[in-house]
Enzyme design. Structure first.
Site, PDB file in Angstrom:
ATOM      1  N   CYS A  72       0.847  -1.197   0.000  1.00  0.00           N
ATOM      2  CA  CYS A  72       0.000   0.000   0.000  1.00  0.00           C
ATOM      3  C   CYS A  72       0.878   1.241   0.000  1.00  0.00           C
ATOM      4  O   CYS A  72       1.992   1.224   0.511  1.00  0.00           O
ATOM      5  CB  CYS A  72      -0.911  -0.005   1.228  1.00  0.00           C
ATOM      6  N   CYS A  76      -1.725   4.060   7.198  1.00  0.00           N
ATOM      7  CA  CYS A  76      -2.717   4.227   8.265  1.00  0.00           C
ATOM      8  C   CYS A  76      -2.246   3.494   9.535  1.00  0.00           C
ATOM      9  O   CYS A  76      -1.862   2.324   9.470  1.00  0.00           O
ATOM     10  CB  CYS A  76      -4.070   3.680   7.835  1.00  0.00           C
ATOM     11  N   CYS A  79      -3.967   0.097  10.367  1.00  0.00           N
ATOM     12  CA  CYS A  79      -4.110  -0.867   9.264  1.00  0.00           C
ATOM     13  C   CYS A  79      -4.048  -2.305   9.791  1.00  0.00           C
ATOM     14  O   CYS A  79      -3.148  -2.650  10.560  1.00  0.00           O
ATOM     15  CB  CYS A  79      -2.993  -0.651   8.248  1.00  0.00           C
TER      16      CYS A  79
HETATM   17  S1  SF4 Z   1      -5.779   0.781   5.957  1.00  0.00           S
HETATM   18 FE1  SF4 Z   1      -3.842  -0.191   5.289  1.00  0.00          FE
HETATM   19  S2  SF4 Z   1      -4.297  -0.942   3.266  1.00  0.00           S
HETATM   20 FE2  SF4 Z   1      -5.888   0.549   3.733  1.00  0.00          FE
HETATM   21  S3  SF4 Z   1      -5.134   2.500   2.945  1.00  0.00           S
HETATM   22 FE3  SF4 Z   1      -4.468   2.391   5.033  1.00  0.00          FE
HETATM   23  S4  SF4 Z   1      -2.420   1.512   5.006  1.00  0.00           S
HETATM   24 FE4  SF4 Z   1      -3.385   1.089   3.035  1.00  0.00          FE
END
Ligand code: SF4
Length: 350
Positions: A72, A76, A79
């Site tokens: 990704c 986040c 995540c």
């Molecule tokens: S939650 Fe994880 S997979 Fe989804 S956008 Fe954020 S970092 Fe990327």
């Protein structure tokens, strides 16, 4: 002479009758044996293996979430499907697995990540979307994305094969998005969201928003923006902790500071009770009401607060792999997992 003839005929008749009796006895014995065999087999228990969930009921993979990549471009903090590997199946293998799932009863596929548009600039997921709609004739094909890498060209190429696009957005305040880690460089997450919303209108794709409610957005009121954007669904998740993903020594994220209580989650829902498209999902509902496939096409069992993988569908088949998925079909239906999920049934009126 006459006596001799009569005697010969009687001997012949007696010989034929003797043979006929032996034949009759043989037929009777044969039928008796057949009957006993049938009786014996009907009492032998069947050896075939049925796919079973923990409680012994058969599980059909009606709706599957395929996290084909863990990579990704965002970071986040909460995540829960992190970049622990960079593995992605060759596309022909992914298609083989999807075909097996379709034969086992799959009706809906959702492509997720990581970020699905990282791989081959969206062509990998585009080709799978097209394959699922055109070849497998799946009633519903959807993607969950952070939206940052989607282009209008992608919609031109693949939009007609996609039923639903869900874009993650936790806040309409860009500073909060930055705090969460939803962003990359100078990209403005909210502006991007609005652009994609318009493309979904233009290319007839149903638009969804997914939000994770956490420490940084729990007090926000998103009612006005959500009403204006008017998605077909607004999925609201309570921030979830998964051992090995966003908590624990081996995890790539430590999301403890993002966690909110059930009471806080409920108060967020109460604040947005007038939003009719809102679909809430608590931790309990999330844990075992999804059939999750990882990048190796292994089902992930989240029941114990971590992701325990099954063997790959590609190696052992759907029926054997699904037994270790931890999937709770009753919870799937209870959380409204089966809804109108084909754009043909949604009557997109904008
Ligand atoms: S939650 Fe994880 S997979 Fe989804 S956008 Fe954020 S970092 Fe990327």
């Amino acid at each position: 002479m006459l006596c001799l003839l009569t005697l010969t005929m009687m001997e012949m008749f007696s010989a034929v009758w003797g043979n006929f009796r032996i034949l009759l006895q043989s037929i009777t014995i044969f039928f008796l044996w057949c009957w006993l065999e049938i009786l014996r087999k009907s009492k032998t228990p069947t050896q075939s293996v049925k796919p079973e969930a923990g409680d012994g009921t058969k599980v059909t993979p009606t709706s599957v979430n395929y996290h084909f990549t863990r990579q990704c471009n965002y970071k986040c903090g909460f995540c829960f499907h992190t970049a622990k590997t960079s593995f992605v199946l060759p596309i022909e293998e992914a298609k083989r697995g999807l075909t097996m799932l379709r034969s086992a009863g799959m009706e809906k596929i959702n492509f997720s990540g990581g970020e699905p548009f990282v791989q081959q600039r969206g062509h990998y997921v585009g080709k799978l979307v097209q394959f699922c709609k055109e070849e497998l004739k799946l009633p519903s094909v959807s993607i969950v994305s952070n939206g940052s890498l989607i282009t209008e060209k992608w919609f031109r190429l693949y939009g007609e094969y996609l039923d639903i696009l869900a874009v993650s957005c936790d806040s309409f305040n860009e500073d909060v998005n930055k705090l969460i880690g939803r962003g990359q460089g100078k990209k403005n997450h909210v502006e991007n969201l609005l652009k994609i919303r318009q493309w979904c209108r233009d290319y007839n794709v149903a638009f969804k928003i997914n939000s994770v409610i956490n420490r940084y957005n729990v007090d926000e009121d998103m009612s006005e923006e959500i009403s204006r954007i008017n998605p077909v669904r607004w999925k609201v998740f309570q921030c979830l902790i998964i051992e090995g993903e966003n908590t624990g020594e081996e995890a790539l994220r430590q999301a403890e500071t993002f966690v909110i209580s059930n009471k806080e989650f409920k108060s967020f829902l109460d604040r947005h009770r007038n939003i009719r498209c809102l679909v809430p999902e608590s931790n309990e509902q999330m844990r075992d009401s999804y059939l999750i496939l990882d990048e190796y096409m292994r089902f992930l069992d989240c029941r114990n607060g971590r992701k325990d993988p099954s063997k790959s569908v590609l190696d052992v088949g759907v029926e054997n792999a699904i037994k270790f998925s931890g999937f709770d079909e009753k919870m799937f239906f209870k959380r409204g997992g089966k809804y109108i999920w084909s754009k043909a049934d949604l009557r997109l009126e904008w």
